[in-house]
Design an enzyme around this catalytic site. Structure first.
Site, PDB file in Angstrom:
ATOM      1  N   GLU A   1      -9.497   8.595   2.165  1.00 29.02           N
ATOM      2  CA  GLU A   1     -10.068   8.604   0.811  1.00 29.02           C
ATOM      3  C   GLU A   1     -11.236   9.573   0.696  1.00 29.02           C
ATOM      4  O   GLU A   1     -11.459  10.164  -0.368  1.00 29.02           O
ATOM      5  CB  GLU A   1     -10.509   7.209   0.393  1.00 29.02           C
ATOM      6  CG  GLU A   1      -9.359   6.251   0.084  1.00 29.02           C
ATOM      7  CD  GLU A   1      -8.871   5.524   1.324  1.00 29.02           C
ATOM      8  OE1 GLU A   1      -9.298   5.875   2.449  1.00 29.02           O
ATOM      9  OE2 GLU A   1      -8.036   4.591   1.181  1.00 29.02           O
TER      10      GLU A   1
ATOM     11  N   PHE B   1      -8.639 -10.724  -0.006  1.00 30.63           N
ATOM     12  CA  PHE B   1      -8.205  -9.639   0.868  1.00 30.63           C
ATOM     13  C   PHE B   1      -8.488  -8.292   0.214  1.00 30.63           C
ATOM     14  O   PHE B   1      -8.187  -8.084  -0.951  1.00 30.63           O
ATOM     15  CB  PHE B   1      -6.702  -9.779   1.161  1.00 30.63           C
ATOM     16  CG  PHE B   1      -6.175  -8.636   1.986  1.00 30.63           C
ATOM     17  CD1 PHE B   1      -6.615  -8.443   3.296  1.00 30.63           C
ATOM     18  CD2 PHE B   1      -5.257  -7.749   1.445  1.00 30.63           C
ATOM     19  CE1 PHE B   1      -6.139  -7.387   4.043  1.00 30.63           C
ATOM     20  CE2 PHE B   1      -4.781  -6.682   2.203  1.00 30.63           C
ATOM     21  CZ  PHE B   1      -5.217  -6.500   3.512  1.00 30.63           C
ATOM     22  N   GLN B   2      -9.078  -7.405   0.966  1.00 34.97           N
ATOM     23  CA  GLN B   2      -9.454  -6.065   0.493  1.00 34.97           C
ATOM     24  C   GLN B   2     -10.319  -6.122  -0.763  1.00 34.97           C
ATOM     25  O   GLN B   2     -10.209  -5.271  -1.643  1.00 34.97           O
ATOM     26  CB  GLN B   2      -8.210  -5.188   0.261  1.00 34.97           C
ATOM     27  CG  GLN B   2      -7.563  -4.772   1.575  1.00 34.97           C
ATOM     28  CD  GLN B   2      -6.545  -3.657   1.430  1.00 34.97           C
ATOM     29  OE1 GLN B   2      -5.943  -3.495   0.375  1.00 34.97           O
ATOM     30  NE2 GLN B   2      -6.352  -2.881   2.485  1.00 34.97           N
TER      31      GLN B   2
ATOM     32  N   LYS C   1      -6.811  -5.684 -10.835  1.00 38.79           N
ATOM     33  CA  LYS C   1      -5.362  -5.466 -10.826  1.00 38.79           C
ATOM     34  C   LYS C   1      -4.685  -6.044 -12.073  1.00 38.79           C
ATOM     35  O   LYS C   1      -3.780  -5.422 -12.634  1.00 38.79           O
ATOM     36  CB  LYS C   1      -4.754  -6.086  -9.568  1.00 38.79           C
ATOM     37  CG  LYS C   1      -3.304  -5.675  -9.334  1.00 38.79           C
ATOM     38  CD  LYS C   1      -2.784  -6.190  -7.994  1.00 38.79           C
ATOM     39  CE  LYS C   1      -1.346  -5.710  -7.756  1.00 38.79           C
ATOM     40  NZ  LYS C   1      -0.813  -6.234  -6.485  1.00 38.79           N
TER      41      LYS C   1
ATOM     42  N   MET D   1     -27.104  23.046  14.525  1.00 35.22           N
ATOM     43  CA  MET D   1     -28.360  22.967  13.791  1.00 35.22           C
ATOM     44  C   MET D   1     -29.304  21.973  14.446  1.00 35.22           C
ATOM     45  O   MET D   1     -30.496  22.210  14.589  1.00 35.22           O
ATOM     46  CB  MET D   1     -28.099  22.580  12.334  1.00 35.22           C
ATOM     47  CG  MET D   1     -29.328  22.659  11.453  1.00 35.22           C
ATOM     48  SD  MET D   1     -30.069  24.296  11.432  1.00 35.22           S
ATOM     49  CE  MET D   1     -29.368  24.997   9.938  1.00 35.22           C
TER      50      MET D   1
END
Lengths: 166, 651
Positions: free
Chosen positions: B141, B203-204, B253, B563
């Site tokens: 993602e 869940f999630q 959802k 760096m």
């Protein structure tokens, strides 16, 4: 560090308080108090925020508040004549012999006794923060068993005809 | 209008024109077909539009032989779709949330959606199954979010990405903040568990609006399908207006499958949102111009805001008319052509000595869409001590945030510069230019060739600049290579450099370059990366391969996190702590993904290596083994004033 009072009219929606509180936390501004309540418009709420800091801080707080999408209007009371009120509920230890003194004190401050028990009284008092502080100091020797304050709400005074001429 | 062989000119647009207009309004991204005589007028129109500067997918047409793939480019940023929606008879009654979402995305001219599916977005994915919007499946993602960012930076349009609930949403966080810090317009859509389960640790489930509040310009949780269409439209409006930024819409959802009561309301509300823009206060603008005219040593200091507002032309005009030397920040690279004699190139921590000296000596500093970041100003108390500061910014909260501003100008940078131009007097300012030329000669940007034929990273970037005519779109990761890219590529035009300036997100280069390639088919897009940054997101190379995006990835590999190592060398007595970064065989990995790849190790291979990369048709990984302990100079150490630079190795 000066005390500043800011009014924010915000959309009355879930998550708005989180946006405002989160912004203050993320930018490291200290909030003395924050009061949210409904307004005459059911879609809008008024937040009264007291912050401490110097003028540049206040300026940033105001701009950052205005930047939030859900904030409709922001007003700081830096150069504005306004009325401020804080509401206090305080329960003081008060055996029968001490009760008259405490009631007299409350009367002096135009407070009201809202509950009495055998060993304590509860007083309701509203006014400026200074006035409430003074009252709390005076009743402290009797013993404070509980104290709750709403935090400050504020509103600018109506304009006088003299103001309008300016 | 083309009516070459017509005997009479039709009064209105032709059918073919209407055809493309309608497709354009619908935000159609691809048309697959087969050219026969009956569609020649339509194809002719397509060709004409292409010649008028509208982009088409010439390359992709070649990649899909016997099909015609075309892409319409809807009007640029700030396009409000209100007109579109107004004129169209609404047909959303009875549609479910996913259909409404899809409708609004098309209305908002989204042609490419970068994302990753999951349980909570299944209804949305189903709606996208046969959508004209191209869904680009990334491998993470974060990649999707950076791709949307690179797409937005390089095109000026709103980038769009999608992720599922929980981990999908939290993986967007870095990308959102990257866009936020650099004011990049983006809309992120995330799935959320059904509203009945919110707060139950389902869940999630993640408190996505809670997690992303500080990393977005605005975010909203939609639980009720009746609000969905309006909220998504508001998200696009907020993302692209005022000071742009990312907006996240979290959709439960059930809101994606429910059907609203009656016709959904798509009108933008937002009573509290009043983005600034447009012209500045006329009196202030005049005052600013007078201050500039009276100044002997003015400097223009230009940031990313100039690019976002499309101010390059106006900027060039003001700089030339007033004879004002111009320096750009890392995000402003390309806003002012570096081949222009007035260019001072980049200022700040790793800016040119002459830019930093000019700013410190200046008596009037004109900031255009820049925000006085600490990497630019050095020690704030000693920044531009003698200058009256004029600050042009669209965000009032940027004004006097870090430095006290003499003359604030709130509004759109391009509009204000245009407004200012007639008031600017033509001035030779010879003494000032002579002084700057002296600095330029005494302290040029430079590097020394590597010993024993070793490759210096600066050599690669300088060569790339020359070979690409300083015209490629170049993304970078973050670190030494990013600074060398800023110093040595030679930037000529806006929206050319894609780099994470504010947040400094390592791993930004690979996905943002791919996103830019999607938005700029046919253009050369290069990712100049370091081995550290590249490793973080190199998995997306397979996305470039899969979607035939011919990005060239140049990995400058010194086996160090360079760096950090440089700081440890200079300020921590060479105690190299956790910067040793042995690299895998990048060529084998790239080939495993299906990309072409070669490795070069000697200075005399550089030209040929870059040539091969540029010439190849597909994605290409050029693995360059460079000098291990090269440092970025000049350098202003933390806490030092801008003119207290370390010019080069002290040894």
């Amino acid at each position: 560090m000066k005390k500043h009072v800011i009014n924010a009219i915000v959309e009355n929606q879930p998550g708005v308080l989180a946006h405002v509180a989160g912004m203050f936390a993320a930018r490291g501004y200290n909030i003395d108090s924050l009061v949210v309540g409904r307004t005459e418009d059911p879609d809008l709420s008024r937040m009264t925020i007291v912050v401490k800091g110097d003028d540049p801080i206040l300026e940033q707080v105001r701009k950052q508040l205005e930047k939030l999408v859900t904030t409709v209007r922001v007003r700081d009371f830096k150069n504005v004549d306004y009325v401020e009120r804080d509401l206090l509920l305080i329960r003081v230890h008060a055996r029968a012999d001490k009760r008259p003194e405490i009631v007299a004190l409350a009367d002096l401050f135009r407070g009201r006794i809202v509950d009495v028990s055998r060993s304590s009284v509860m007083i309701e008092l509203s006014g400026t923060e200074d006035k409430l502080e003074a009252f709390i100091d005076l009743v402290r020797p009797y013993g404070i068993s509980e104290l709750a304050r709403t935090g400050l709400i504020a509103m600018p005074r109506g304009k006088t005809s003299a103001d309008r001429d300016e | 209008m083309s009516t070459s062989n017509a005997t009479f000119a039709p009064a209105g647009p032709t059918g073919s024109e209407i055809h493309w207009n309608v497709l354009e309004d619908e935000g159609v991204a691809f048309v697959f077909g087969y050219p026969v005589a009956a569609v020649v007028p339509i194809l002719d129109q397509l060709h004409l539009r292409h010649r008028r500067g509208r982009e088409t997918l010439v390359n992709r047409m070649a990649a899909v032989p016997s099909y015609v793939a075309c892409r319409t480019t809807p009007n640029e940023r700030n396009r409000s779709m209100t007109d579109n929606a107004k004129n169209k008879p609404s047909s959303l009654a009875g549609k479910n949330g996913s259909e409404i979402l899809h409708h609004v995305l098309k209305e908002e001219a989204v042609d490419t959606l970068f994302g990753y599916p999951g349980g909570a977005v299944l209804p949305i994915m189903d709606e996208l199954y046969d959508s004209p919007i191209q869904f680009v499946l990334t491998r993470h993602e974060q990649g999707a979010c950076h791709m949307a960012d690179g797409y937005a930076r390089s095109t000026g349009k709103v980038g769009c990405c999608l992720a599922t609930s929980g981990p999908g949403a939290t993986n967007l966080v870095t990308g959102l903040l990257t866009a936020m810090m650099d004011s990049i317009p983006m809309v992120a859509i995330t799935g959320q568990v059904p509203s009945s389960l919110i707060g139950n640790d389902a869940f999630q489930e993640a408190d996505t609006t809670g997690v992303t509040r500080p990393v977005t310009k605005h975010n909203v949780l939609v639980k009720d399908v009746n609000n969905l269409g309006r909220v998504v439209r508001e998200a696009f409006h907020i993302a692209r207006s005022g000071r742009p930024g990312p907006v996240l819409v979290d959709i439960a959802k059930d809101a994606t499958v429910n059907i609203p009561d009656g016709e959904p309301d798509l009108n933008i509300g937002l009573p509290g949102y009043k983005p600034r823009g447009g012209r500045g206060n006329e009196r202030q603008v005049k005052l600013a111009a007078e201050t500039i005219n009276a100044a002997e040593r003015p400097v223009l200091y230009v940031g990313g805001g100039a690019i976002l507002s499309g101010a390059s032309e106006a900027l060039r005009a003001v700089a030339h008319k007033g004879g004002i030397p111009t320096t750009t920040t890392l995000l402003g690279m390309g806003a002012f052509d570096e081949t222009d004699p007035l260019s001072l190139r980049m200022l700040g921590m790793h800016g040119t000595a002459y830019a930093n000296y000019a700013v410190q000596t200046s008596d009037c500093l004109i900031s255009v869409g820049a925000r006085f970041d600490d990497r630019v100003t050095g020690e704030l108390g000693m920044f531009a001590p003698n200058a009256t500061i004029i600050h042009i910014d669209i965000d009032p909260s940027s004004i006097s945030k870090n430095v006290t501003v003499g003359i604030p100008l709130v509004g759109d940078a391009a509009a204000i510069l245009e407004q200012m131009l007639p008031h600017i007097e033509e001035k030779p300012r010879q003494a000032w230019h002579q002084q700057i030329d002296e600095w330029k000669q005494t302290y040029p940007l430079s590097w020394t060739p590597g010993e024993e034929g070793r490759i210096k990273p600066q050599q690669v970037i300088e060569t790339l600049g020359k070979m690409t005519d300083h015209d490629a779109i170049v993304a970078t990761g973050v670190g030494q290579h990013q600074m060398w890219a800023a110093q040595f590529y030679g930037w000529t035009r806006p929206r050319q450099m894609l780099t994470s300036g504010g947040l400094g997100t390592m791993g930004y280069g690979v996905p943002s370059a791919i996103g830019a390639q999607f938005g700029n088919p046919g253009k050369l897009v290069v990712d100049i990366d370091g081995d550290g940054s590249y490793t973080m997101t190199m998995v997306e190379v397979i996305t470039a391969v899969r979607y035939q995006q011919p990005v060239k990835f140049i990995v400058l590999d010194n086996d160090y996190l360079g760096m950090v190592r440089q700081w440890q060398q200079l300020f921590y007595d060479r105690r190299y702590s956790a910067v040793d970064h042995p690299c895998p065989d990048f060529c084998t990995i790239a080939k495993g993904y299906g990309a072409e790849s070669i490795r070069i190790e000697h200075a005399d291979e550089v030209d040929d290596g870059i040539q091969q990369a540029i010439k190849s048709d597909g994605p290409f990984v050029l693995h360059v083994r460079v000098e291990k302990e090269e440092n970025v100079f000049p350098m202003v150490a933390a806490g030092k004033a801008l003119d207290e630079m370390i010019h080069s190795e002290l040894i």
